[in-house]
Design a protein around this motif. Structure first.
Motif, mmCIF file in Angstrom:
data_model
loop_
_atom_site.group_PDB
_atom_site.id
_atom_site.type_symbol
_atom_site.label_atom_id
_atom_site.label_comp_id
_atom_site.label_asym_id
_atom_site.label_seq_id
_atom_site.Cartn_x
_atom_site.Cartn_y
_atom_site.Cartn_z
ATOM 1 N N ALA A 78 0.844 -1.190 0.000
ATOM 2 C CA ALA A 78 0.000 0.000 0.000
ATOM 3 C C ALA A 78 0.880 1.242 0.000
ATOM 4 C CB ALA A 78 -0.903 -0.019 1.222
ATOM 5 N N ALA A 79 0.470 2.232 -0.753
ATOM 6 C CA ALA A 79 1.275 3.447 -0.873
ATOM 7 C C ALA A 79 0.355 4.600 -1.223
ATOM 8 C CB ALA A 79 2.334 3.258 -1.965
ATOM 9 N N PRO A 80 0.803 5.826 -1.022
ATOM 10 C CA PRO A 80 -0.028 6.971 -1.399
ATOM 11 C C PRO A 80 -0.388 6.918 -2.880
ATOM 12 C CG PRO A 80 1.940 7.660 -0.189
ATOM 13 C CD PRO A 80 2.105 6.223 -0.496
ATOM 14 N N ALA A 81 -1.590 7.390 -3.217
ATOM 15 C CA ALA A 81 -2.038 7.312 -4.600
ATOM 16 C C ALA A 81 -1.205 8.209 -5.510
ATOM 17 C CB ALA A 81 -3.501 7.710 -4.685
ATOM 18 N N PHE A 82 -0.716 9.342 -4.953
ATOM 19 C CA PHE A 82 -0.019 10.295 -5.802
ATOM 20 C C PHE A 82 0.823 11.186 -4.905
ATOM 21 C CE2 PHE A 82 0.589 13.830 -8.625
ATOM 22 C CZ PHE A 82 0.679 13.219 -9.864
ATOM 23 N N PRO A 83 2.026 11.556 -5.226
ATOM 24 C CA PRO A 83 2.733 11.196 -6.438
ATOM 25 C C PRO A 83 3.255 9.755 -6.408
ATOM 26 C CG PRO A 83 4.159 12.448 -4.990
ATOM 27 C CD PRO A 83 2.822 12.413 -4.343
ATOM 28 N N GLN A 84 3.568 9.274 -7.583
ATOM 29 C CA GLN A 84 4.045 7.909 -7.713
ATOM 30 C C GLN A 84 5.562 7.857 -7.558
ATOM 31 O OE1 GLN A 84 2.584 6.863 -11.563
ATOM 32 N NE2 GLN A 84 0.548 6.462 -10.797
ATOM 33 N N LEU A 140 2.295 14.027 -13.727
ATOM 34 C CA LEU A 140 2.487 12.578 -13.593
ATOM 35 C C LEU A 140 3.820 12.165 -14.199
ATOM 36 C CD1 LEU A 140 1.242 9.769 -12.881
ATOM 37 C CD2 LEU A 140 0.356 9.727 -15.219
ATOM 38 N N GLY A 141 4.127 12.710 -15.380
ATOM 39 C CA GLY A 141 5.383 12.339 -16.022
ATOM 40 C C GLY A 141 5.563 13.047 -17.346
ATOM 41 N N TYR A 142 6.603 12.607 -18.056
ATOM 42 C CA TYR A 142 7.026 13.283 -19.292
ATOM 43 C C TYR A 142 7.199 12.252 -20.406
ATOM 44 C CZ TYR A 142 8.058 16.975 -15.945
ATOM 45 O OH TYR A 142 7.948 17.923 -14.957
ATOM 46 N N SER A 143 7.012 12.728 -21.625
ATOM 47 C CA SER A 143 7.205 11.863 -22.776
ATOM 48 C C SER A 143 7.707 12.719 -23.944
ATOM 49 C CB SER A 143 5.887 11.152 -23.144
ATOM 50 O OG SER A 143 6.117 10.119 -24.079
ATOM 51 N N CYS A 144 7.970 12.074 -25.064
ATOM 52 C CA CYS A 144 8.329 12.782 -26.294
ATOM 53 C C CYS A 144 7.078 12.912 -27.158
ATOM 54 C CB CYS A 144 9.374 12.012 -27.107
ATOM 55 S SG CYS A 144 10.873 11.567 -26.246
ATOM 56 N N ALA A 145 6.996 14.002 -27.898
ATOM 57 C CA ALA A 145 5.878 14.188 -28.821
ATOM 58 C C ALA A 145 6.372 14.804 -30.118
ATOM 59 C CB ALA A 145 4.815 15.092 -28.200
ATOM 60 N N LEU A 185 6.420 6.829 -20.750
ATOM 61 C CA LEU A 185 6.158 7.917 -19.818
ATOM 62 C C LEU A 185 7.173 7.773 -18.695
ATOM 63 C CD1 LEU A 185 4.066 10.154 -18.861
ATOM 64 C CD2 LEU A 185 3.003 8.309 -17.552
ATOM 65 N N VAL A 186 7.945 8.818 -18.459
ATOM 66 C CA VAL A 186 8.904 8.801 -17.352
ATOM 67 C C VAL A 186 8.301 9.597 -16.213
ATOM 68 C CG1 VAL A 186 11.220 9.448 -16.611
ATOM 69 C CG2 VAL A 186 10.854 8.562 -18.918
ATOM 70 N N SER A 187 8.173 8.977 -15.055
ATOM 71 C CA SER A 187 7.484 9.641 -13.954
ATOM 72 C C SER A 187 8.227 10.900 -13.518
ATOM 73 C CB SER A 187 7.308 8.687 -12.766
ATOM 74 O OG SER A 187 8.545 8.441 -12.149
ATOM 75 N N ALA A 188 7.456 11.843 -13.004
ATOM 76 C CA ALA A 188 8.016 13.155 -12.662
ATOM 77 C C ALA A 188 9.140 13.038 -11.643
ATOM 78 C CB ALA A 188 6.907 14.050 -12.134
ATOM 79 N N ASP A 189 9.084 12.027 -10.806
ATOM 80 C CA ASP A 189 10.142 11.865 -9.804
ATOM 81 C C ASP A 189 11.499 11.602 -10.442
ATOM 82 O OD1 ASP A 189 7.465 10.960 -9.011
ATOM 83 O OD2 ASP A 189 8.351 10.940 -7.014
ATOM 84 N N GLU A 190 11.491 11.031 -11.628
ATOM 85 C CA GLU A 190 12.762 10.737 -12.302
ATOM 86 C C GLU A 190 13.326 11.965 -12.995
ATOM 87 O OE1 GLU A 190 13.552 7.449 -14.739
ATOM 88 O OE2 GLU A 190 13.015 5.993 -13.200
ATOM 89 N N ILE A 191 12.469 12.971 -13.220
ATOM 90 C CA ILE A 191 12.916 14.202 -13.887
ATOM 91 C C ILE A 191 12.506 15.374 -12.990
ATOM 92 C CG2 ILE A 191 12.751 15.606 -15.990
ATOM 93 C CD1 ILE A 191 12.074 13.093 -17.544
ATOM 94 N N PRO A 192 13.248 15.606 -11.916
ATOM 95 C CA PRO A 192 12.830 16.654 -10.975
ATOM 96 C C PRO A 192 12.854 18.053 -11.585
ATOM 97 C CG PRO A 192 14.942 15.676 -10.328
ATOM 98 C CD PRO A 192 14.404 14.840 -11.429
ATOM 99 N N ASP A 193 13.705 18.263 -12.588
ATOM 100 C CA ASP A 193 13.740 19.574 -13.251
ATOM 101 C C ASP A 193 13.618 19.382 -14.760
ATOM 102 O OD1 ASP A 193 14.119 22.059 -14.272
ATOM 103 O OD2 ASP A 193 16.055 22.424 -13.306
ATOM 104 N N PRO A 194 12.414 19.611 -15.308
ATOM 105 C CA PRO A 194 12.213 19.366 -16.748
ATOM 106 C C PRO A 194 12.921 20.390 -17.638
ATOM 107 C CG PRO A 194 10.248 20.342 -15.784
ATOM 108 C CD PRO A 194 11.175 20.048 -14.643
ATOM 109 N N GLN A 195 13.573 21.369 -17.035
ATOM 110 C CA GLN A 195 14.291 22.371 -17.849
ATOM 111 C C GLN A 195 15.763 21.980 -18.038
ATOM 112 O OE1 GLN A 195 10.665 23.581 -17.754
ATOM 113 N NE2 GLN A 195 12.121 24.377 -19.216
ATOM 114 N N THR A 196 16.103 20.754 -17.710
ATOM 115 C CA THR A 196 17.497 20.325 -17.839
ATOM 116 C C THR A 196 17.682 19.281 -18.937
ATOM 117 O OG1 THR A 196 17.167 18.577 -16.196
ATOM 118 C CG2 THR A 196 17.912 20.719 -15.373
#
Ligand code: MG
Length: 290
Positions: free
Chosen positions: A8-14, A149-154, A189-200
């Motif tokens: 069991a874990a918090p629903a969000f963030p993942q 939630l996370g990041y992807s390429c588009a 989809l890479v979860s937001a925790d893996e990319i703490p700063d999306p400007q890098t």
């Protein structure tokens, strides 16, 4: 990358996770987490809730776009050199337009050059995609990344004739950017925790193996947090919304002469820490790139 135990874990963030969506050999659709050695483990539970590894290796028949977006909100002119190459002034606020959710295309599936409502000026735009994980409104810039939630390429594929020409109803951008297959998304989809700063992150687009766009997300005029603050202001952003954050310079429209997508081309959008989104180009109604 860490994959949490089935507890069991918090629903969000993942927890940090790289996630793919796939179709199995029976046609059912699931998500899986990607282990460092490449093994895919099926996830149980909702992507926006509390998915946990099932202990079972994923039976992958085909990789899909990481989600079916609730909405696709897009930011235009978010890199200075791209704004310059299009002749547009630097905007005071993010420039918002939309693509229909049905425009999403899967990794390795074809970009379809429209032939019924024909376009002769189809272009690529490599972009960082942001997936909203929690329905939200009036999110401050300081808290904005907490709803991701996370990041992807588009690839914000664009029919420039239908986007720009007044005689074709151009000026609004919805028609030219919403043809079927005009929003390739993935490969994961890479979860937001893996990319703490999306400007890098660094982003590059390759056309038939040749790099045509290359930039750091640090060059964005409006960073991801500012975009979320703007889009959620007086406006509910629903979980499952995908935000395309704008493209750097190097689009085909700005080449001399312009270089439009053609049958047989392959476009790749690569963002380090996420992966490579690859799509061949064919004509609507044809079955292969040849
Ligand atoms: Mg774009």
């Amino acid at each position: 990358m860490k994959v949490r135990a089935k507890v069991a874990a918090p629903a969000f963030p993942q927890p940090p996770m790289k996630i793919v969506r796939y179709r199995d050999s029976l046609g059912a659709i699931h998500h899986a987490c990607v282990h460092p050695a490449g093994r895919l483990e099926r996830l149980e539970g909702d992507l926006f809730g509390d998915p946990v590894p099932s202990g079972q290796t994923a039976d992958v028949a085909g990789i899909l776009a990481p989600l079916d977006p609730r909405a696709i909100l897009c930011i235009g002119l978010n890199y200075r050199r791209h704004a310059a190459e299009t002749g547009a002034p630097i905007p005071e606020h993010p420039v918002l337009f939309m693509k229909v959710p049905g425009a999403v295309q899967h990794p390795d599936a074809p970009i379809l050059l429209p032939t019924t409502l024909a376009s002769h000026q189809v272009d690529y735009e490599g972009e960082l995609a942001v997936v909203i994980g929690r329905t939200c409104r009036n999110v401050s810039r300081a808290e904005a990344l907490e709803v991701v939630l996370g990041y992807s390429c588009a690839n914000d594929v664009s029919a420039r004739d239908w986007q720009k020409q007044q005689r074709l109803g151009g000026g609004q951008w919805c028609r030219g950017k919403s043809f079927d297959s005009f929003c390739p998304l993935g490969p994961c989809l890479v979860s937001a925790d893996e990319i703490p700063d999306p400007q890098t992150l660094s982003l590059r687009t390759r056309l038939n193996g040749v790099t045509v766009q290359e930039a750091g997300t640090a060059d964005m005029i409006f960073p991801v947090a500012a975009i979320i603050e703007f889009l959620s202001a007086s406006t509910t952003l629903q979980a499952g919304t995908v935000i395309l954050t704008g493209t750097p310079s190097g689009v085909g429209m700005a080449a001399d002469p312009p270089r439009w997508l053609r049958r047989g081309d392959t476009v790749e959008v690569e963002i380090d820490a996420i992966g490579v989104l690859r799509n061949p180009v064919i004509e609507e109604g044809s079955d292969s790139p040849d």
